[in-house]
Write an enzyme that holds these catalytic residues in place. Structure first.
Site, mmCIF file in Angstrom:
data_model
loop_
_atom_site.group_PDB
_atom_site.id
_atom_site.type_symbol
_atom_site.label_atom_id
_atom_site.label_comp_id
_atom_site.label_asym_id
_atom_site.label_seq_id
_atom_site.Cartn_x
_atom_site.Cartn_y
_atom_site.Cartn_z
ATOM 1 C CE LYS A 106 -34.274 59.280 53.440
ATOM 2 N NZ LYS A 106 -34.247 57.989 54.065
ATOM 3 N N GLY A 218 -35.310 45.943 42.035
ATOM 4 C CA GLY A 218 -34.027 46.628 42.246
ATOM 5 C C GLY A 218 -32.766 45.827 42.518
ATOM 6 N N GLY A 220 -29.788 47.567 44.006
ATOM 7 C CA GLY A 220 -28.675 48.409 44.625
ATOM 8 C C GLY A 220 -28.347 47.757 45.973
HETATM 9 N N1 GLU Z 1 -31.433 55.671 54.596
HETATM 10 C C1 GLU Z 1 -31.490 54.579 55.502
HETATM 11 C C2 GLU Z 1 -33.318 54.493 55.673
HETATM 12 O O1 GLU Z 1 -34.001 55.130 54.993
HETATM 13 C C3 GLU Z 1 -30.675 54.679 56.656
HETATM 14 C C4 GLU Z 1 -30.910 55.905 57.472
HETATM 15 C C5 GLU Z 1 -29.769 56.020 58.613
HETATM 16 O O2 GLU Z 1 -29.156 55.016 59.050
HETATM 17 O O3 GLU Z 1 -29.836 57.066 59.231
HETATM 18 O O4 GLU Z 1 -33.521 54.030 56.765
#
Ligand code: GLU
Length: 428
Positions: A106, A218, A220
């Site tokens: 992340k 939310g 979004g």
């Molecule tokens: N941000 C999204 C999640 O928390 C997608 C992550 C991704 O596609 O790599 O799952």
């Protein structure tokens, strides 16, 4: 940050519980409690008025035993290294529970994108890649959108990465727009995947989905597609959505008799998920306090924004009619609230299972990038539905077998897969 609300402390605590139930050996347990690698970066960015702001950001590669690290990048004023670590851990469990050949990572930048111009955001995104690009790659670590980042941000990041490398490399980032190698169906994938897991949970509970109502927190990307999917795929009704209003610096819940119309609300919502209050009131919507969503009468609650919203305090306001909590957001429920939910017979679809549809389609995007051949949206949806349905039932059955709640069931499935890969590699 209070220790009980520190997401990384929560993530470690959840893992500790799973490790105990599974009888995980202490070396593997310790290995999985920590990120393998993390990069902290400092980013000077020229602002429109000629001044320079210095931002701080992170990229955490939590575990890549099963494949390259995978996970989004968030732009958030309250980002900390611990929020990024927790989210990177949850990505590791998420790719494992969905059985994707990927690890977890992340990224995050401490910033307030709502107060930045497009040009400032572009320069920030490019500055991030100039620092973090050295640890990214389609076989290394692949970012994607998350809170306050979108396909445009992915495009700038891809362009900066390719400019540095000097060749095309669409597989380095997912959630791209279609002309730059994005996948059909990636935008709504997280929300639709959430609805797939709700559909399967309602089947297990013997409830007819078309007679149910949902309250969503939310508005979004994830909440919008979950609301649309709830109505269009299940035939259910959505009683409310909520949003943070950055003009008023307050949050509101929007509700309407007979159910809200997400297709209409999308037309009066800005890029950050803020609904135009006046326009909603003109259209007959009732505007309640931002926290009201959690107390409304509904069968299914869908927190689809950020972490720590279902807490020891707010959980007590949940309406007695609620049967399912579908965690579309990452980490919305604190451990204290979790205990209360178990005591009140609410079926929880845990976050890293519930919202795995996004990363599943990200994986499909990478596959399409790798062979330069693109699928129809229908194919993407069918394959995602199949993967999410299988992941859901795998977790449900594991939870029943071990006589534990679903979050532990999901941890047991995911941790066993990651632990096996670590062992096969000879790490532990
Ligand atoms: N941000 C999204 C999640 O928390 C997608 C992550 C991704 O596609 O790599 O799952």
């Amino acid at each position: 940050m209070l220790e009980e609300l520190n997401p990384f402390a929560i993530a470690q605590k959840q893992l500790d519980q799973a490790a105990e139930i599974m009888g995980l050996d202490s070396a593997t347990h310790e290995l999985l409690r920590w990120p393998l690698r993390e990069l902290h970066v400092t980013l000077p960015v020229r602002m429109d008025d000629g001044s320079t702001n210095v931002y701080h950001g992170y990229r955490v590669q939590y575990n890549d035993a099963r494949g390259p690290a995978k996970g989004g990048i968030r732009y958030h004023p309250n980002e900390t290294v611990d929020t990024v670590r927790a989210l990177a851990a949850w990505m590791t469990w998420k790719t494992a529970v969905a059985d994707l050949p990927l690890g977890g990572g992340k990224g995050g930048i401490i910033c307030n994108p709502k107060e930045m111009s497009e040009g400032e955001k572009e320069r920030l995104s490019r500055a991030y890649i100039r620092q973090v690009g050295r640890i990214l790659g389609p076989d290394l670590d692949i970012p994607a959108p998350d809170v306050a980042t979108n396909a445009q941000v992915m495009s700038w990041m891809l362009d900066e990465y390719e400019a540095i490398k000097g060749y095309h490399c669409p597989g380095v980032i997912t959630g791209k727009p279609l002309p730059l190698g994005g996948s059909a169906g990636r935008g709504p994938a997280t929300g639709i995947g959430t609805v797939v897991t709700i559909r399967e949970a309602l089947k297990r509970l013997d409830i007819n989905a078309s007679t149910t109502t949902a309250a969503i927190q939310g508005f979004g990307n994830v909440a919008q597609s979950a609301a649309i999917g709830y109505i269009d795929m299940l035939g259910g009704q959505v009683v409310c959505v909520s949003c943070w209003d950055h003009k008023d610096r307050a949050s509101y819940t929007y509700t309407k008799k007979g159910g809200i119309d997400p297709h209409f609300l999308v037309t009066i919502t800005d890029a950050y998920g803020t609904i135009d209050k006046e326009a909603a009131m003109d259209a007959g919507y009732e505007v309640l306090d931002g926290d009201a969503w959690i107390g409304l009468e509904a069968d299914v609650l869908i927190p689809a924004a950020i972490e720590n919203v279902v807490t020891g305090e707010t959980v007590k306001r949940i309406h007695p009619k609620v049967k399912v909590l579908a965690e579309a957001a990452n980490g919305p429920t604190t451990p204290e609230a979790d205990e209360y939910l178990r005591g009140h017979d609410i079926y929880v679809i845990p976050d890293f299972l519930c919202n795995a549809g996004g990363v599943t389609v990200s994986y499909f995007e990478q596959v399409q990038n790798a062979y330069g051949y693109y699928w129809e949206e229908e194919t993407v949806h069918e394959r995602m539905d199949k993967k999410m349905t299988a992941a859901f039932h795998g977790v449900h059955e594991t939870a029943q077998k071990h006589n534990v709640h679903n979050r532990m069931g999901a941890y047991i499935v995911a941790v066993a897969r990651v632990a096996e890969a670590c062992k096969l590699r000879g790490w532990v």
